[in-house]
Design a protein around this motif. Structure first.
Motif, PDB file in Angstrom:
ATOM      1  N   GLN A   1     -28.044  23.508 -10.171  1.00 33.50           N
ATOM      2  CA  GLN A   1     -28.319  24.734  -9.437  1.00 33.50           C
ATOM      3  C   GLN A   1     -29.528  24.497  -8.518  1.00 33.50           C
ATOM      4  O   GLN A   1     -30.674  24.565  -8.965  1.00 33.50           O
ATOM      5  CB  GLN A   1     -28.599  25.887 -10.398  1.00 33.50           C
TER       6      GLN A   1
ATOM      7  N   GLN B   1     -23.156  30.463  -2.839  1.00 36.25           N
ATOM      8  CA  GLN B   1     -22.297  30.463  -4.010  1.00 36.25           C
ATOM      9  C   GLN B   1     -20.879  30.858  -3.637  1.00 36.25           C
ATOM     10  O   GLN B   1     -20.626  31.425  -2.577  1.00 36.25           O
ATOM     11  CB  GLN B   1     -22.837  31.460  -5.047  1.00 36.25           C
TER      12      GLN B   1
ATOM     13  N   ASP C   1     -26.218  23.838  -2.392  1.00 34.34           N
ATOM     14  CA  ASP C   1     -25.678  24.910  -3.232  1.00 34.34           C
ATOM     15  C   ASP C   1     -24.207  25.148  -2.910  1.00 34.34           C
ATOM     16  O   ASP C   1     -23.392  25.366  -3.819  1.00 34.34           O
ATOM     17  CB  ASP C   1     -26.486  26.186  -3.005  1.00 34.34           C
TER      18      ASP C   1
END
Length: 324
Positions: A263, A2, A246
């Motif tokens: 996601q 992330q 991701d």
């Protein structure tokens, strides 16, 4: 992985940053999976540039506390090599935390690491075999030297070799041990991967004496050696694909076939995850080729390999619900 921002100024920061450009210190809090500006630092913050928050009541962070043995930091390049290797370990542990491995909610056993260097100060390099045994994982930090790692990659005829890859592979062995207590896991595993009780040492000796091509059933040549190695290679590649996908969406990138707000770690559909990851890999392969660089992901997912990866995905991403 992330994307992160500095709480003080909201600027983009990166996973291993110690400070933001605004001057504020940065601390990664693994339970929150976020950057903080104020926290109790890991005792290794200065020694090996660990930016994680110390476990409450302890001096080390969650990741550093897992390393039982580290090399002598005053010998050769060991400090720098350990710094790079531990950074790779933190990256992989952060990835796995998305599926609640080794978090506060996970009451299972933790891996223990022996972070060893070939340079012990004796003037002669010692041989180190990376591997896993009964919860103990041996990592050769010498391969954090990129030139050494690339040389060994060529010598061994591997398409891909990295410190992150080593941690993913060895942790996959540890996850196997954790999963064996779950009802139904071993029966399903043996139907796909074979009998893991087959003589491991004999299988490896045969592999090196009579190397086999991966063919349609295995993701790498090493995966052909034994069901345990087939599992570890399969899981490592699952983690590669989920993480680069991701990273793609977290960077704000988009393309046809990747839904808005996708996601990867939350996707329960293995087929859908693999289709999207393959699309991302092909696109980035094209970009790399425009620069005459190596492909991001130079592997082909045959139907059999996809079946194995989907099996690993189902068990690893849902381990708590399955009793592991």
């Amino acid at each position: 992985m992330q994307s992160f921002t500095c709480p003080a100024c909201n600027a983009r920061v990166y996973f291993d940053n110690m400070f933001c450009a605004c001057g504020e210190p940065l601390f990664y809090e693994p339970e929150a999976r976020a950057m903080w500006n104020e926290a109790e630092p890991c005792a290794n913050r200065e020694a090996i540039q660990c930016n994680w928050v110390a476990v409450p009541g302890e001096t080390l962070c969650r990741s550093c506390a897992m390393s039982d043995v580290v090399p002598a930091l005053n010998v050769g390049d060991n400090r720098q090599l350990l710094e790079r290797a531990e950074r790779a370990k933190r990256w992989v542990l952060a990835n796995l935390s998305n599926w609640n491995w080794f978090t506060d909610a996970d009451g299972g056993m933790r891996p223990r690491f022996q972070m060893l260097s070939e340079n012990t100060g004796g003037g002669r390099a010692v041989q180190i075999m990376m591997g896993h045994d009964n919860g103990e994982i041996v990592i050769n930090v010498t391969e954090a030297d990129e030139l050494i790692r690339v040389q060994r990659q060529r010598e061994m005829g591997e398409q891909y070799r990295s410190m992150v890859g080593h941690f993913r592979h060895e942790l996959a062995h540890f996850l196997f041990d954790r999963l064996t207590i779950a009802p139904g896991f071993l029966d399903e595993f043996r139907a796909l991967f074979g009998d893991e009780t087959a003589d491991y040492n004999a299988a490896l000796q045969d592999h090196y004496a009579n190397p086999k091509a991966p063919g349609e059933d295995f993701i790498t040549a090493y995966a052909t050696s034994h069901p345990h190695e087939d599992w570890a290679e399969t899981v490592a590649h699952l983690l590669h694909m989920v993480d680069f996908t991701d990273s793609f969406v977290s960077a704000g990138l988009s393309m046809k076939g990747v839904p808005d707000g996708y996601q990867p770690y939350a996707d329960e559909n293995g087929d859908n995850l693999l289709n999207i990851a393959a699309s991302v890999a092909i696109a980035i392969n094209d970009i790399n080729r425009a620069l005459d660089n190596s492909d991001l992901y130079p592997f082909i997912l045959t139907p059999r390999i996809r079946e194995k990866i989907k099996f690993a995905h189902g068990w690893i991403s849902d381990h708590a619900a399955r009793g592991a």
